[in-house]
Scaffold this active site. Structure first.
Site, PDB file in Angstrom:
ATOM      1  N   GLU A 288     137.822  29.650  19.830  1.00  0.00           N
ATOM      2  CA  GLU A 288     137.490  29.006  18.550  1.00  0.00           C
ATOM      3  C   GLU A 288     138.088  29.787  17.395  1.00  0.00           C
ATOM      4  OE1 GLU A 288     133.341  26.579  18.497  1.00  0.00           O
ATOM      5  OE2 GLU A 288     133.310  28.661  17.842  1.00  0.00           O
TER       6      GLU A 288
ATOM      7  N   GLU B  45     130.329  25.892  29.465  1.00  0.00           N
ATOM      8  CA  GLU B  45     131.389  25.829  28.458  1.00  0.00           C
ATOM      9  C   GLU B  45     132.128  27.159  28.374  1.00  0.00           C
ATOM     10  OE1 GLU B  45     129.917  23.820  24.895  1.00  0.00           O
ATOM     11  OE2 GLU B  45     131.295  25.026  23.705  1.00  0.00           O
TER      12      GLU B  45
END
Ligand code: NAG
Ligand code: NAG
Ligand code: NAG
Length: 223
Positions: free
Chosen positions: A126, A122
């Site tokens: 964010e 990943e």
């Protein structure tokens, strides 16, 4: 109580670095036998989410409803459990991804641009709604969550009122995170547990928004 938070995203180019039209093993290849995945069938692609429903042709809405508006794709949270998300219906295996995004402003609301593979490699951007002056970068290798020390915080001016361009340049030797064209973080292959935790499997692109403080979410994700 009525509350509503919005995030808007305009996805710009995705560049597949290696050859086009490759296929890869799907589901979690470290756990079971899988059929082939679809690679991006072009060297370069882009979606302009201001351009109407056809902008979503390369994307699947995996949760909630996401619509095209004059500001871009609109992700909204109106109640607990809402987590509208789109994911690319193609994979890239190294490459460059750029998204022009304006994050949502609610405390506890998380706006994300994530590259994620079937075996849980990943690469993340964010933005936490409570902090209107910063955004986080993060990565995971094969879903290794033994520690949560891989994130960095990057300063950015009013990401909830203005669009900024968030990019990831992912190669076999390093990952660069770029904010408005400037590299703000580099992860070298060797820095990720000698390479073993370096993201190195085909990824989908996911753009979404969710409530980080939602009591239904895992403990570690609630602030
Ligand atoms: C996209 O969504 C459709 C309908 O839900 C599903 O059949 C298809 O497998 C999805 N494609 C990908 C690549 O996830
Ligand atoms: C949060 O964003 C929404 C939608 O963009 C806006 O209507 C609202 O005024 C904003 N709230 C704050 C506190 O900035
Ligand atoms: C998971 O990551 C930690 C460091 O964060 C590392 O010590 C450990 O070896 C990794 N585990 C695997 C299976 O790679």
């Amino acid at each position: 109580m009525a509350f509503k938070y919005f995030q808007w995203a305009i996805a710009l180019p995705f560049l597949l670095q290696l050859c086009a039209a490759q296929t890869y093993s799907s589901c979690n290849p470290t756990k079971k036998t899988c059929s082939a995945d679809t690679g991006l069938d072009k060297y370069r692609s882009s979606s302009d989410f201001t351009s109407g429903d056809s902008a979503f042709n390369d994307w699947n809405t995996s949760a909630g409803t996401v619509s095209s508006t004059s500001l871009g794709a609109k992700f909204s949270i109106a109640k607990q459990g809402d987590a509208p998300t789109i994911e690319s219906n193609f994979y890239i295996f190294f490459g460059y991804v750029e998204v022009k995004l304006r994050a949502a402003n609610g405390t506890g609301i998380v706006s994300t641009v994530v590259l994620e593979s079937d075996d849980l490699d990943e690469i993340d951007w964010e933005q936490l709604g409570a902090y209107d002056n910063q955004i986080q970068t993060d990565y995971f290798g094969k879903g290794n969550t033994t520690s949560y020390d891989r994130a960095t915080t990057v300063s950015v001016s009013s990401p909830e009122e203005t669009f900024h361009t968030y990019a990831v340049d992912w190669t076999s030797s390093k990952i660069d995170w770029l904010l408005d064209g400037n590299v703000v973080r580099t992860l070298n292959y060797a820095d990720a547990v000698g390479g073993s935790n370096f993201p190195q499997t085909p990824m989908r692109i996911r753009i979404g928004i969710w409530a980080g403080g939602d009591p239904d979410n895992a403990e570690g994700t609630i602030e």
